[in-house]
Each structure stands twice: as structure tokens, then as C-alpha cells.
Write an enzyme that holds these catalytic residues in place. Structure first.
Site, short mmCIF file in Angstrom:
data_model
loop_
_atom_site.label_atom_id
_atom_site.label_comp_id
_atom_site.label_asym_id
_atom_site.label_seq_id
_atom_site.Cartn_x
_atom_site.Cartn_y
_atom_site.Cartn_z
CB SER A 443 -19.35 22.83 5.68
OG SER A 443 -18.66 22.32 6.78
CD1 TRP A 571 -27.74 11.31 13.95
CD2 TRP A 571 -26.86 12.80 12.53
NE1 TRP A 571 -26.38 11.33 14.15
CE2 TRP A 571 -25.82 12.22 13.30
CE3 TRP A 571 -26.53 13.76 11.57
CZ2 TRP A 571 -24.47 12.59 13.14
CZ3 TRP A 571 -25.20 14.12 11.41
CH2 TRP A 571 -24.18 13.54 12.19
CG HIS A 704 -13.92 19.31 16.65
ND1 HIS A 704 -13.07 18.44 16.00
CD2 HIS A 704 -15.17 18.95 16.29
CE1 HIS A 704 -13.79 17.58 15.28
NE2 HIS A 704 -15.07 17.87 15.44
N1 GLN Z 1 -19.64 17.44 4.69
C1 GLN Z 1 -19.98 17.79 6.03
C2 GLN Z 1 -19.30 19.10 6.40
O1 GLN Z 1 -18.24 19.33 5.90
C3 GLN Z 1 -19.54 16.73 7.01
C4 GLN Z 1 -19.99 17.02 8.42
C5 GLN Z 1 -19.74 15.92 9.41
O2 GLN Z 1 -18.86 15.11 9.24
N2 GLN Z 1 -20.49 15.86 10.47
O3 GLN Z 1 -19.81 19.86 7.21
#
Ligand code: GLN
Ligand code: ZN
Length: 779
Positions: A443, A571, A704
Site C-alpha cells: 500500500s 480476522w 509505524h
Molecule cells: N499489503 C498490505 C499493505 O501493504 C500488507 C499489510 C499488512 O501487512 N498488515 O498494506
């Protein structure tokens, strides 16, 4: 009612978010200083009073008090026991709500900003608690009246109140030591007097039963902790109050021997999580103790089989008589509040479900049946049976094609055509990547603009064609940016996805979505998990058009992006009428079709994300292998339909691998990207001793945090990694998706990342990774 021949009923706790997430809205306004504390408290009291009334009106014998929280009940326990880390100021007397919020979030109205406490997952749920911090000099004192005030309010309304407390051993277990490491059990002698003071207050309030939650009794406990249980419950003097020791989320197993010895007045078992333990404990528990049988699951959203459960209860009654109580397995915190709020679900599906409110009634009906006999409740029972029958036979659930396909699977479905070493050569020829190839996890920033596009489409403000056009513009934009950054393997950016599970659930058959089925995740954050109710299949491709469009814009490889079977399962609320492994395999097959279609559409690199792979591990080690076997199998089924030339990636976002590393290697992904920057490549040591056989991209910086890593910093990270992983098998990437970041941060961080990779390429003086020069490895 007399206790001698009456089976009592209760629940372990009720959701605290309110039927329309009132708590979330109120607390967030309070944090923004839009409402006063008095206004906030009023909302909380309304929710509590609603929950109590619901329990009393349903006919439960007790209303549970002390399960409400503005943020988290473990945090509230820290407040109750005066466990306030020093950075939040000195608190010798009572702790105020703003200090509690500050501990949770690092900021709150009228208090100094500071580092928040850590948060982590509550057992195997998707609820997160605030981790208590203990120093070796830790002191404890009674620092909150919140529980006692709630008891007073409930008693004033005439309810029979059963307060709930988090038990001392579970509380200590969940915390972490600060400063010098030490044995947390040494804190007991200072902690127990405060628990005693609480019990004394409950005595003064003429409480009849108190529920003491000790869920760690379903974990593998060291001997010292098992012994401590006996000591602690011997020492605490409950006086006139009776103690109900509550365990949940699993079976007692070897701790049953500990529990049966404890000087408590009753034990609660999560029968919905482990049915066997009821008869086992019933046979062994002394004759003066009660057993509370948690038969109604606090973890799923399915209507219970009342006939079957009343049979289970009747059997237990033979041994226990009226010493048998009826309850939910765990708190209902992990289920949505009320099915009646679902106006968009169709009647058939709705008839199969029970949310928290409905589960309270299920407990009450079961207690009534036990107390008054089946005949008085024949209507409830026949309605329940009709609902279960409809679920058992519905063609919306049972799809013959899916089942035949599952039955016909051969071993080959889980095998790539050739081993990694051979595949790597084929991939190298097609992809022609340089040494230390750079990529991202999927993303890119989910801007306001992107969210508006999706919302407008969902609300019908724009038509499908406009929507596709607008998403394509976003894709074109991220492709251009990535080329400009000179990344090697590009992604399409995931602008079309609101959530990595919901996106696929909406496109697969067998999934349903609620409009109000919120469950607390942490603090004011709620999630709305999809419901997997039926056989899963893929009516049509889900991601191919987006990926194909992205690939059409560039000569560089674009990575297709899918969410893996284990994560989709972990989930969601999963059907309980077949093993989870079967549901996961159905999802795996649907994903396999997608993988094959992506390959056909010219996508040579495909990533199957499994961030939940580790968190879905069972709580007890003796259940791990069974899970790992099917989880690995499902991943392999989804990944193995492609030719050698197609490179399969996976991504996992956690850094504690050591205990599952074998299974991660067995996934046989060509490339794995992982989170590791926060542990300074510590985890790579695990890979070194195991010698991870394929390619790996240990995240070189922490996404993060908004902090932009410098290029030299990334060089250091990579130099560290090179010590453990042969350079020809090393990838360069951030440690997770970038959707929560903004573009200026992302552009700068990726610029530095690419330049770090390039400077190392020059240093190691190899134009491209020549696989012939790779250290030999087993195929
Ligand atoms: N492909 C997802 C992203 O890049 C992976 C997200 C994740 O690892 N929780 O957002
Ligand atoms: Zn991640």
C-alpha cells in the site's frame, strides 16, 4: 430463589461500546475537549445501566458489574491497584481518568504529554490491552473507586450484583518488568494486601459472589506460577463473599489439577472452547464447590444449538446437581452488541446468528430449561431447531462444486513444479533484477482523496466507470512515483482497498457483512469483521484488472497483491459447522485461482500477505503443530498453481519468528518480507541459525513511525543483514505497507532506501545477482 435446587445463570461480561458505539463517540469528543467529564460519565452510565437491565430482564440471576471500561479493563485494573508508571506523575491517592487516558494514548486533556504504555493482544482475540509496567520496587495501593461506585449504582437499582475483577496472577502475568528484569511473582506479597482490601470492601457491600478472572489458567504455565495459584488463593480471605474463579478461551488441561485444589467457591469453565473439561472437573471437584458452565460462546456470532447444550447440561447435572451454573464461555466483549440493529442482513442469514444481546437470552433459556424442564420451553427449542436446520441445509451455505473440488485435491496442489533453487534461476532470467532488489509491501498513502473516491462509489455518488477511472489515476500516479524513485519491483498501491480482508470478502461468495457489527479492538477503535457463513468460492477475478492496468504502465515488474487464507480467516467470524482448516482451504483455492489468473495476465511477481500467520497460533503449544500443518498447507495451495518463472512473495508483520521458523520456511515462498527494523535485525539471527533457504527482505525501516530514516542508517541495517543472509538472497524494503504514512515522508524514506541499496551494490561490486555465485544450498 434458593441456591439448593436452582441452577444460577450469568454472563462473564457484556460489550462496553454501546449499541451504536456511543462510548467511542463520547470518549473521542472528550479527548477533543468538546464535552465535559460529567457528560462523558453520563454516557458511560447509560451504557452500563442498559447492559444491567438487559441481563436482569432476561432473567439472569446476577448482573455483572465492573466489565465497563472507557479504554481497557487491564488498564483499569492498573488504576485500581495504583500501578501508574512514574512518567505519568506521582499518584499516591486516587488516579484520575486523564492519567488513565494518558497511559493509554500518551496524551489526554490537561495532562503532560508522554510516552504511552505498550499495547498488545488479549490472548487469541483481536482485542488489545494496555500492558502493565512493573518495577522491582513496585508498590500497590487502592487507587480507584470506579468499581465500587458502579456496584453502588447497580445495587441502588435493586440488582443482585456480581462484580468482576481481574485476578492477581493473570494481572501480573500480563505485565512486563521495567528496568532490571526480575521475577514478577515476588510482587505478590505487596499486591495481595490490596486485593484483600478490595475483597473487604465487597464484603462491606454485602456482595454475594465475585467473579475473579484468571484466564492464564488455560495457558502452559511454569510450575512456579501453578504453585503460586495455590498460595494466592489460600492467602486471600474472601470472608462472606463467595469466589468464582473464571477461566476462558480454552481448556484447563494440565492446570485442572491445580484448579481443583484451590480454596475457591466455584470455577467457571469455557465449555464452548473445550467441551471435555466440564465432565472432567465435575468428576474431581469437591462437593462444596459450584461449576459455572460457559456453554454459550463469547467468541462467535452463531446461534447456539440449545437442544444439544441442554443435553450437555443435563449430563453435568447428574454429577453436580444444582451446583451447576449456566453462563457464556467468556465475556461477550468479543461479539457485536445486538443483531436487532442489522437492518440490511436478509432474514434467512439473520436467523442463523446471535450477537451479545441474543446470547444473554440463550443463557437464560438454557437455565430455564434446566430449572423448569424442556416442556415449558418447547417453542424456544423448536424455533432454535428450525434455525439450525435451515443453516444445515441451505444451498447458500453448501456448494457441491466447492466440496467436490476440495475432495479431489491431490498432494500436487501444494507443490510448486520445482524446488526454489531451480525456480530462482528461471525467475532471475525473467525479472533481471539487480543485486539487493528494492520493493515496497503493497500500500501507498491512503490519502483523503482516495477515501473520498471509495466513499463516493459506495454511496452511489459516482458510477462504476468513473470509479475505475479515478482509481486508475491513483495507480498511474504511484507507478510514476515508483519509477521516479527507481524502485525495482513496483506495486499498484492498493487504493481500491479499504481493508485487506474486507476487500476480498466482498468479492468472494460465502461472506456476509454487517452494518453495525462492531467489536472493540482497542480503546475507541472498533472493527467490523466479515462473517464467513458458507462455502467460499471466487465468482470472478478480484484484483487482475487493477494489476494488469498497473503493469501496462511500466516495463518494471509490478507485484500482484493478495491477502492469504490464514489472515482472511483470523480476522473474520468463521463458520462453526466445519473445521477452520476446511474453510481456510476453500479460501486458499479461491486465491489460487486468482494467482493463476494474475500470472496469465502477465504479472510475474505475486505477494500473498499473511500478517496473521503467527497471531493465529493456538494458545497452547500442544495444539501448534495441528494448526501449523493446515496453515502451511493452505498457503502452499494458494501459491502453487504457477510456473517456476512466477515469483511468489509473502509478507508477515511481526518480529518474533524463532518459534515458528520451520513452518515459515515450509511456506516455500520465493521471497518473504518481514518486520525487523524495530528489533535491530535481531530476528535475523534466527534466520542465520536456521539458514532460511529462500530470499528474504527484512524491513529496513519502521513504517509505524513518521521518522524518516537516513541513507547511512539503512546501509548499517543492511550491512547487519548481510552478516546473516547471503547478499544474493537479500531484498530491500520497508517493514510494512505505507498506507498510514503521508507522501512527503514516504518519498524521502524511499529515496534514502534506494540510495542505500545502490551504494551497497557498488560496494559489493556486482552488477546483478549471479545465482551461480550463490553459496550452495539445498534444493
Ligand atoms: N499489503 C498490505 C499493505 O501493504 C500488507 C499489510 C499488512 O501487512 N498488515 O498494506
Ligand atoms: Zn505488515
Amino acid at each position: 430463589m434458593t441456591e439448593t435446587n436452582h441452577h444460577q445463570s450469568h454472563i462473564l461480561g457484556f460489550p462496553r461500546i454501546g449499541s451504536h458505539r456511543q462510548a467511542k463517540k463520547a470518549v473521542e469528543s472528550y479527548w477533543r475537549e468538546e464535552i465535559s467529564l460529567a457528560e462523558l460519565e453520563k454516557v458511560g452510565q447509560q451504557i452500563e445501566e442498559h447492559n444491567w437491565k438487559l441481563q436482569a430482564d432476561a432473567g439472569l440471576d446476577y448482573v455483572t458489574v465492573g466489565d465497563f471500561s472507557w479504554y481497557d479493563h487491564v488498564l483499569d485494573t492498573s488504576a485500581l491497584l495504583g500501578v501508574i508508571p512514574e512518567r505519568f506523575g506521582k499518584h499516591n491517592g486516587k488516579v484520575d481518568i486523564n492519567t488513565i487516558f494518558c497511559m493509554a494514548r500518551g496524551q489526554a486533556p490537561k495532562v503532560q504529554e508522554t510516552t504511552a504504555c505498550e499495547m498488545t493482544k488479549w490472548f487469541n482475540t483481536n482485542y488489545h490491552y494496555i500492558v502493565p509496567e512493573f518495577t522491582e520496587q513496585q508498590t500497590f495501593h487502592l487507587a480507584s473507586d470506579v468499581l465500587f461506585n458502579a456496584i453502588d449504582r447497580a445495587q441502588a437499582k435493586g440488582y443482585q450484583v456480581k462484580p468482576v475483577l481481574l485476578g492477581p496472577l493473570t494481572y501480573l502475568w500480563l505485565g512486563k518488568t521495567k528496568g532490571k528484569d526480575f521475577d514478577k511473582l515476588t510482587l505478590l506479597k505487596k499486591l495481595l494486601p490490596v486485593y484483600q482490601e478490595i475483597i473487604n470492601q465487597l464484603n462491606a457491600k454485602k456482595i454475594h459472589w465475585v467473579q475473579i478472572d484468571e484466564p492464564i489458567l488455560i495457558l502452559d504455565l511454569p510450575k512456579a506460577w501453578q504453585d503460586a495459584f495455590v498460595e494466592v488463593y489460600k492467602q486471600l480471605d474472601f470472608k462472606q463473599v463467595k469466589s468464582l474463579l473464571a477461566t476462558y478461551f480454552g481448556g484447563l488441561e494440565d492446570n485442572l489439577a491445580v484448579v481443583k485444589k484451590l480454596p475457591v467457591d466455584g470455577v467457571h469453565l469455557d465449555v464452548s472452547a473445550d467441551a471435555e473439561q466440564l465432565s472432567q472437573l465435575a468428576a474431581q471437584i469437591p462437593a462444596d464447590k459450584i461449576i459455572s458452565a460457559g456453554v454459550i460462546s463469547g467468541r462467535n456470532i452463531w446461534k447456539a444449538d440449545l437442544n444439544k447444550l441442554s443435553q450437555v447440561l443435563h449430563d453435568a447435572k447428574k454429577t453436580l446437581g444444582a451446583r451447576l451454573w449456566i453462563a457464556t464461555g467468556s465475556s461477550l466483549l468479543h461479539t457485536p452488541v445486538d443483531l436487532d440493529n442489522e437492518t440490511k442482513l436478509d432474514a434467512e442469514l439473520k436467523n442463523w446468528l446471535a450477537f451479545a444481546t441474543q446470547k444473554v437470552h440463550e443463557v437464560a433459556v438454557l437455565a430455564n430449561i434446566l430449572n423448569q424442564g424442556q416442556t415449558s420451553f418447547s417453542r424456544e427449542l423448536s424455533e432454535n431447531q428450525a434455525a439450525l436446520q435451515s443453516r444445515q441445509h441451505s444451498t447458500r451455505i453448501h456448494n457441491a462444486t466447492v466440496q467436490q473440488r476440495l475432495a479431489s485435491l491431490t498432494k500436487q496442489y501444494a507443490e510448486r513444479k520445482n524446488a526454489y533453487a531451480k525456480r530462482a534461476l528461471a525467475q532471475h532470467k525473467v525479472l533481471k533484477l539487480p543485486l539487493l532488489p528494492t520493493t515496497t509491501i503493497g500500500s501507498f498513502p491512503q490519502t483523503k482523496e482516495i477515501r473520498v473516491i471509495r466513499q463516493d462509489f459506495k454511496a452511489g455518488h459516482i458510477d462504476a466507470q468513473t470509479y475505475i477511472q479515478k482509481i486508475r489515476e491513483q495507480i498511474a500516479d504511484v507507478i510514476k512515483r515508483q519509477e521516479h524513485l527507481d524502485l525495482d519491483v513496483l506495486v499498484h498501491g492498493e487504493a481500491e482497498r479499504n481493508d485487506m480482508v474486507e476487500y476480498f470478502g466482498e468479492l468472494l461468495q460465502g461472506f456476509a457483512f454487517t452494518s453495525n457489527g462492531w467489536v472493540q479492538s482497542y480503546g475507541s477503535r472498533c472493527v467490523k469483521p466479515p462473517i464467513i457463513f458458507g462455502d467460499v468460492y471466487r465468482p470472478k477475478p478480484m484484483t487482475v484488472e487493477w494489476s494488469q492496468y498497473a503493469q501496462s504502465l511500466t516495463k518494471r515488474p509490478v507485484k500482484g497483491m493478495l491477502t492469504g487464507p490464514v489472515t482472511i480467516l483470523a480476522w473474520s467470524f468463521v463458520r462453526d459447522d466445519q473445521p477452520h482448516a476446511t474453510t481456510a482451504l476453500q479460501i486458499a483455492l479461491a486465491l489460487r485461482d486468482e494467482v493463476v489468473d494474475l500470472e496469465k495476465a502477465g504479472i510475474n511477481v505475486i505477494q500473498i500477505d499473511e500478517p496473521a500467520f503467527r497471531e493465529a497460533l493456538p494458545l497452547r503449544k500442544n495444539h501448534w503443530q495441528e494448526y501449523l500443518d493446515w496453515a502451511v498447507h493452505c498457503f502452499r495451495v494458494s501459491a502453487s498453481g504457477v510456473q517456476d518463472e512466477t515469483q511468489i512473495h509473502t509478507h508477515m508483520c511481526y518480529s518474533e519468528f524463532n518459534d515458528v521458523i520451520d513452518s515459515i520456511a515450509k511456506l516455500d515462498a520465493d521471497v518473504i518480507t518481514i518486520e525487523s527494523s524495530r528489533s535491530e535485525m535481531e530476528l535475523l539471527k534466527a534466520f542465520e541459525s536456521f539458514s532460511y533457504p529462500n530470499e528474504i527482505g527484512p524491513g529496513v525501516y519502521d513504517i509505524h513511525s513518521p521518522r524518516v530514516p537516513s541513507s547511512p542508517e539503512i546501509v548499517t541495517q543492511l550491512e547487519n543483514a548481510i552478516k546473516y543472509v547471503p547478499i544474493a538472497r537479500l531484498w530491500v524494503n520497508p517493514d510494512c505497507g505505507l498506507k498510514t504514512r503521508n507522501w512527503p515522508e514516504v518519498e524521502q524514506a524511499l529515496t534514502n532506501m534506494v540510495s542505500a541499496a545502490k551504494s551497497l551494490r557498488t560496494k559489493y561490486n556486482q552488477e546483478s545477482a549471479s545465482l551461480e555465485e550463490l553459496p550452495s544450498r539445498e534444493a
